[in-house]
Design an enzyme around this catalytic site. Structure first.
Site, short mmCIF file in Angstrom:
data_model
loop_
_atom_site.label_atom_id
_atom_site.label_comp_id
_atom_site.label_asym_id
_atom_site.label_seq_id
_atom_site.Cartn_x
_atom_site.Cartn_y
_atom_site.Cartn_z
N GLU A 82 33.60 -53.93 28.42
CA GLU A 82 33.95 -54.26 29.68
C GLU A 82 34.81 -55.82 29.83
O GLU A 82 34.69 -56.48 30.68
CB GLU A 82 33.01 -54.35 31.02
CG GLU A 82 32.44 -53.14 31.22
CD GLU A 82 31.37 -53.04 32.01
OE1 GLU A 82 31.21 -54.05 32.70
OE2 GLU A 82 30.68 -52.09 32.29
N GLU A 174 30.05 -45.58 30.40
CA GLU A 174 28.90 -45.78 31.53
C GLU A 174 29.65 -45.30 32.79
O GLU A 174 30.59 -45.18 33.02
CB GLU A 174 28.79 -47.30 31.82
CG GLU A 174 28.29 -47.99 30.82
CD GLU A 174 27.93 -49.92 31.30
OE1 GLU A 174 27.97 -49.82 32.56
OE2 GLU A 174 28.08 -50.66 30.25
#
Length: 243
Positions: A82, A174
């Site tokens: 991320e 995710e």
């Protein structure tokens, strides 16, 4: 058990860059706001001590990964995740220092340590952060669309496809709720695997399964769907043909 495990590294910044106070505890040092680390200074040579610390910590983790290599266990390896969000220190200085760090880790692990059991899952979440096809095996997207949102997330899949012209498996690295396989099929969106996050996305405060994000009917549908492979359906990956 015949599958492939997936690992991420919530890399806490080295100790000299940690506040270690009540408001900024040492164990939260992977978040930008809880550390003083400056990745740009490290990667451009202005902080050579910081560079040495990052190498030292990479090597310490490499020693643990070698144990798994020796045991014949492949790893879906997702470090520096991320990045483009900026909330983790490895993304706070922008794409250029991040890409340098990613390439440094790849070279350190593959060429210096000889780790050949890592499947590199890049999860930068934006095209400008892509480190290059030779440094990436799979592309991961982290998506939390809300409660019981079972859509295919086709927009994010298309975004990931546009990161490179190379053929890379795109995965849901995710997710909060599970996508409906029928909608994936309808939209021709083929996430390679999914990794549901923990806590409230799976269990409630009593430790029971929580239907807040994925109700039980959808959970059963996903795991029993013809288009979804579960561990008992995987081929022998140690002898799987490469051609």
């Amino acid at each position: 058990a015949g599958g492939i495990v997936t690992m991420m590294w919530h890399w806490n910044a080295p100790e000299p860059y940690l506040y270690d106070t009540t408001d900024h505890p040492w164990w939260s040092g992977f978040y930008t706001e809880h550390t003083t680390i400056d990745l740009e200074a490290i990667m451009n040579g202005d902080d050579p001590a910081g560079y040495d610390l990052l190498i030292k910590e990479m090597d310490e983790v490499a020693d643990q990964l070698k144990l798994l290599q020796e045991a014949g266990i492949p790893i879906l390896w997702r470090p520096l995740h991320e990045a483009s969000g900026g909330w983790f220190w490895w993304g706070d200085s922008g794409p250029e220092p991040f890409i340098k760090l990613w390439q440094l880790m790849y070279d350190r692990y593959v060429n210096h340590h000889g780790l050949n059991h890592l499947i590199w899952v890049w999860n930068g979440q934006a095209k400008d952060w892509y480190p290059g096809d030779e440094y990436v095996d799979m592309i991961g997207e982290d998506i939390y669309p809300g409660k019981q949102v079972y859509t295919s997330q086709s927009d994010r899949f298309a975004q990931a496809m546009a990161y490179t012209e190379a053929n890379k498996l795109i995965v849901l690295s995710e997710n909060g709720c599970l996508p409906d396989p029928d909608l994936l099929n309808r939209d021709q969106v083929w996430w390679g695997y999914f990794t549901t996050w923990d806590r409230e996305f799976v269990i409630d405060e009593q430790g029971e399964y929580s239907e807040t994000y994925t109700d039980k009917a959808m959970l059963r549908k996903v795991y029993n769907h013809d288009l979804v492979l579960t561990l008992d359906e995987l081929p022998d990956l140690s002898t799987y043909p490469m051609e």
